[in-house]
Design a protein around this motif. Structure first.
Motif, PDB file in Angstrom:
ATOM      1  N   GLY A  46       0.777  -1.235   0.000  1.00  0.00           N
ATOM      2  CA  GLY A  46       0.000   0.000   0.000  1.00  0.00           C
ATOM      3  C   GLY A  46       0.812   1.292   0.000  1.00  0.00           C
ATOM      4  O   GLY A  46       0.232   2.382   0.016  1.00  0.00           O
ATOM      5  N   THR A  49      -0.249   3.880  -2.639  1.00  0.00           N
ATOM      6  CA  THR A  49      -1.668   4.255  -2.714  1.00  0.00           C
ATOM      7  C   THR A  49      -1.864   5.700  -3.182  1.00  0.00           C
ATOM      8  O   THR A  49      -1.260   6.626  -2.650  1.00  0.00           O
ATOM      9  N   LYS A  55     -10.962   7.622  -5.047  1.00  0.00           N
ATOM     10  CA  LYS A  55     -10.935   6.362  -4.296  1.00  0.00           C
ATOM     11  C   LYS A  55      -9.529   5.778  -4.234  1.00  0.00           C
ATOM     12  O   LYS A  55      -8.845   5.715  -5.253  1.00  0.00           O
ATOM     13  N   PRO A  56      -9.108   5.308  -3.048  1.00  0.00           N
ATOM     14  CA  PRO A  56      -7.759   4.754  -2.925  1.00  0.00           C
ATOM     15  C   PRO A  56      -7.545   3.513  -3.793  1.00  0.00           C
ATOM     16  O   PRO A  56      -8.382   2.598  -3.789  1.00  0.00           O
ATOM     17  N   VAL A  57      -6.442   3.499  -4.531  1.00  0.00           N
ATOM     18  CA  VAL A  57      -6.047   2.335  -5.333  1.00  0.00           C
ATOM     19  C   VAL A  57      -4.533   2.190  -5.227  1.00  0.00           C
ATOM     20  O   VAL A  57      -3.840   3.141  -4.859  1.00  0.00           O
ATOM     21  N   LYS A  58      -4.052   0.997  -5.580  1.00  0.00           N
ATOM     22  CA  LYS A  58      -2.608   0.761  -5.550  1.00  0.00           C
ATOM     23  C   LYS A  58      -2.037   1.102  -6.925  1.00  0.00           C
ATOM     24  O   LYS A  58      -2.306   0.397  -7.908  1.00  0.00           O
ATOM     25  N   SER A 109      -4.729   6.314   2.296  1.00  0.00           N
ATOM     26  CA  SER A 109      -5.740   5.361   2.771  1.00  0.00           C
ATOM     27  C   SER A 109      -6.594   5.982   3.868  1.00  0.00           C
ATOM     28  O   SER A 109      -7.810   5.775   3.917  1.00  0.00           O
ATOM     29  N   GLU A 130      -9.849  -1.241   7.899  1.00  0.00           N
ATOM     30  CA  GLU A 130      -9.726  -0.536   6.614  1.00  0.00           C
ATOM     31  C   GLU A 130      -8.286  -0.099   6.325  1.00  0.00           C
ATOM     32  O   GLU A 130      -8.013   0.456   5.270  1.00  0.00           O
ATOM     33  N   GLU A 132      -6.036  -2.438   6.300  1.00  0.00           N
ATOM     34  CA  GLU A 132      -5.414  -3.732   5.999  1.00  0.00           C
ATOM     35  C   GLU A 132      -4.574  -3.707   4.725  1.00  0.00           C
ATOM     36  O   GLU A 132      -3.705  -4.541   4.535  1.00  0.00           O
ATOM     37  N   GLY A 133      -4.826  -2.754   3.861  1.00  0.00           N
ATOM     38  CA  GLY A 133      -4.052  -2.684   2.615  1.00  0.00           C
ATOM     39  C   GLY A 133      -2.743  -1.920   2.738  1.00  0.00           C
ATOM     40  O   GLY A 133      -2.091  -1.666   1.717  1.00  0.00           O
ATOM     41  N   ASN A 134      -2.370  -1.537   3.941  1.00  0.00           N
ATOM     42  CA  ASN A 134      -1.146  -0.756   4.127  1.00  0.00           C
ATOM     43  C   ASN A 134      -0.276  -1.382   5.205  1.00  0.00           C
ATOM     44  O   ASN A 134      -0.738  -1.621   6.319  1.00  0.00           O
TER      45      ASN A 134
END
Ligand SMILES: Cc1cc2nc3c(=O)[nH]c(=O)nc-3n(C[C@H](O)[C@H](O)[C@H](O)COP(=O)(O)OP(=O)(O)OC[C@H]3O[C@@H](n4cnc5c(N)ncnc54)[C@H](O)[C@@H]3O)c2cc1C
Ligand code: FES
Ligand code: FES
Lengths: 160, 263
Positions: A46, A49, A55-58, A109, A130, A132-134
């Motif tokens: 992440g 990001t 909207k957050p995306v990688k 994020s 929320e 979890e992607g970082n």
């Protein structure tokens, strides 16, 4: 080669790229926006990001050509001049960073989390889920979670 | 990544035409792009499906919830229609990966890819979904054929997936702590055609746990499956879990899914 036109931090940008150019490569190497980091090659950390149409995306897992015609916001587009965004200020206040490598992604994020719960309430469990992607190798997350909660509060959310 | 060409057609027919023998469709890219970055595949061209209007949208009609193939996981998780019609499906989508993955990854990409640990296959099997492609309709139960293998022919495009709305359903997974993929995930659904239990993560592809279904048909409660054993034979063993542990998890996740369905 393909021509891409992407609005980045409010400014229209165009460049010739190979189709295999990742969005993060376009940002870092074509636009010199090096705040967006690359921390892994498995789409898990992440650090890269950014926001795509809010909207957050990688950005390491998107081709630049997939962002054709879209709006991208990077960490460089978050503050207003010298004035930190409330999320950035909260990271500083709560020691939400140590080495800082994960921080641009964490902030992007965090902005997404606060946006998704705007006008409502948020709690620590939700923030942890929320985020979890970082991944952060330094802080142990507590300072980061505190920073997101403080920023949420300062931005008018109810913190449970 | 190796070099490739890129095209974004605006109709399904053009997309099918643009795809050569060595090309790949590109949906959310959450599986395909990491694969290309590792140089595990070398397509000559990526045909981006994001311009196809037919693959978008969520609708409810006549007791069926239909989701376009290009719908991202976040849109399914947040959809008022999905939450009302099949709340368990919204729960499932909200637990896929992380927020960034959910903003890009799609239902069509997930089922076409048929990862043994993906979440959606449990729902496709448990809810007896129909997969609508550009050529035909496929029954959910016959869709997953094995490890990363589906009934899709080369070049066939998933257009949408329709789910008959069950009386009640629940989903629960034991997530891998790093990736959030299902070590085991179970959907239990009380449907017009009886109770159906769809299991993902445990075997080479999603399957029905028929002994559990028989027990639940008589008594839809977690107690009913307390003594129904799941054989470990044929289940996956990898660094995350042994087949025996996965077999055990199927029972535990099924009980939690039943509690969620009754909740
Ligand atoms: C960090 C991370 C964590 C993840 N965690 C989970 C998880 O917890 N649970 C889970 O289920 N998944 C998880 N995933 C996978 C994610 O859900 C992907 O989105 C999904 O597997 C693939 O969907 P996609 O839209 O990204 O497809 P793509 O990567 O674009 O495509 C995947 C494959 O499907 C084909 N394809 C795509 N769309 C179609 C179509 N409409 N018709 C025919 N073929 C098509 C492509 O050609 C390609 O071969 C995770 C991914 C990442 C990166
Ligand atoms: S660099 Fe994008 S997820 Fe790690
Ligand atoms: S502060 Fe060092 S990785 Fe997060």
């Amino acid at each position: 080669m393909a021509k891409v036109s992407i609005t980045v931090n409010g400014k229209p940008q165009s460049a010739e790229v190979e189709p295999r150019t990742l969005l993060v490569e376009f940002l870092r190497y074509k636009l010199n926006l090096t705040g967006t980091h690359v921390g892994c090659d498995t789409s898990q950390c992440g650090a890269c990001t950014v926001h795509l149409d809010g909207k957050p995306v990688k950005s390491c897992t998107m081709l630049a050509v997939q962002a054709e015609g879209r709006n991208v916001t990077t960490i460089e587009g978050v503050a207003t001049g010298d004035q930190l965004h409330p999320v950035q200020a909260a990271f500083r206040e709560c020691h939400g960073l140590q080495c800082g490598f994960c921080t641009p992604g964490m902030v992007m994020s965090a902005l997404g989390i606060i946006e998704r719960h705007k006008g409502g309430a948020i709690d620590e469990k939700t923030v942890r889920h929320e985020l979890e992607g970082n991944i952060c190798r330094c802080t142990g997350y507590q300072g980061i979670v505190n920073a997101v909660l403080l920023a949420a509060k300062n931005m008018g959310l109810k913190v449970a | 990544m190796y070099e490739f060409d890129y095209t974004r057609p605006s109709s399904v027919a053009d997309a099918a035409k643009a795809r050569g023998d060595d090309s790949s469709y590109l949906a959310g890219g959450m599986t395909l792009l990491p694969t290309l970055k590792q140089r595990l595949a070398r397509p000559d061209k990526l045909v981006d499906l994001s311009g196809l209007a037919e693959l978008k949208g969520i609708s409810v009609a006549g007791g069926t919830l239909t989701i376009g193939a290009m719908t991202c996981h976040a849109d399914v998780a947040n959809s008022a229609d999905v939450k009302k019609a099949i709340p368990a499906l919204a729960v499932l989508a909200s637990g896929i990966g992380d927020p960034q993955v959910r903003n890009r990854g799609t239902i069509g990409g997930s089922i076409a890819n048929a990862d043994p640990s993906a979440d959606y296959p449990a729902a496709v099997v448990a809810l007896n979904a129909t997969i609508h492609t550009n050529k035909r309709q496929l029954a959910g139960e016959q869709f997953f054929k094995g490890l990363f293998e589906t009934a899709l022919e080369p070049g066939e495009i998933v257009v949408k997936v329709s789910f008959p709305i069950p009386k009640r359903a629940g989903y629960c997974k034991f997530p891998n702590p790093a990736s959030r993929y299902a070590v085991v995930g179970v959907m239990v659904a009380d449907t017009a055609s009886g109770v159906r239990v769809g299991v993902t993560g445990a075997g080479p592809c999603a399957f029905r746990a028929k002994d559990m279904e028989a027990a639940l048909a008589k008594n839809f409660s977690a107690d009913a499956i307390a003594n129904v054993a799941m054989p470990a034979k044929g289940l996956n063993t990898d660094l995350h879990a042994t087949a025996e542990y996965r077999a055990h998890l199927v029972g535990v996740m099924a009980k939690r899914a039943i509690a969620a369905a009754l909740g």
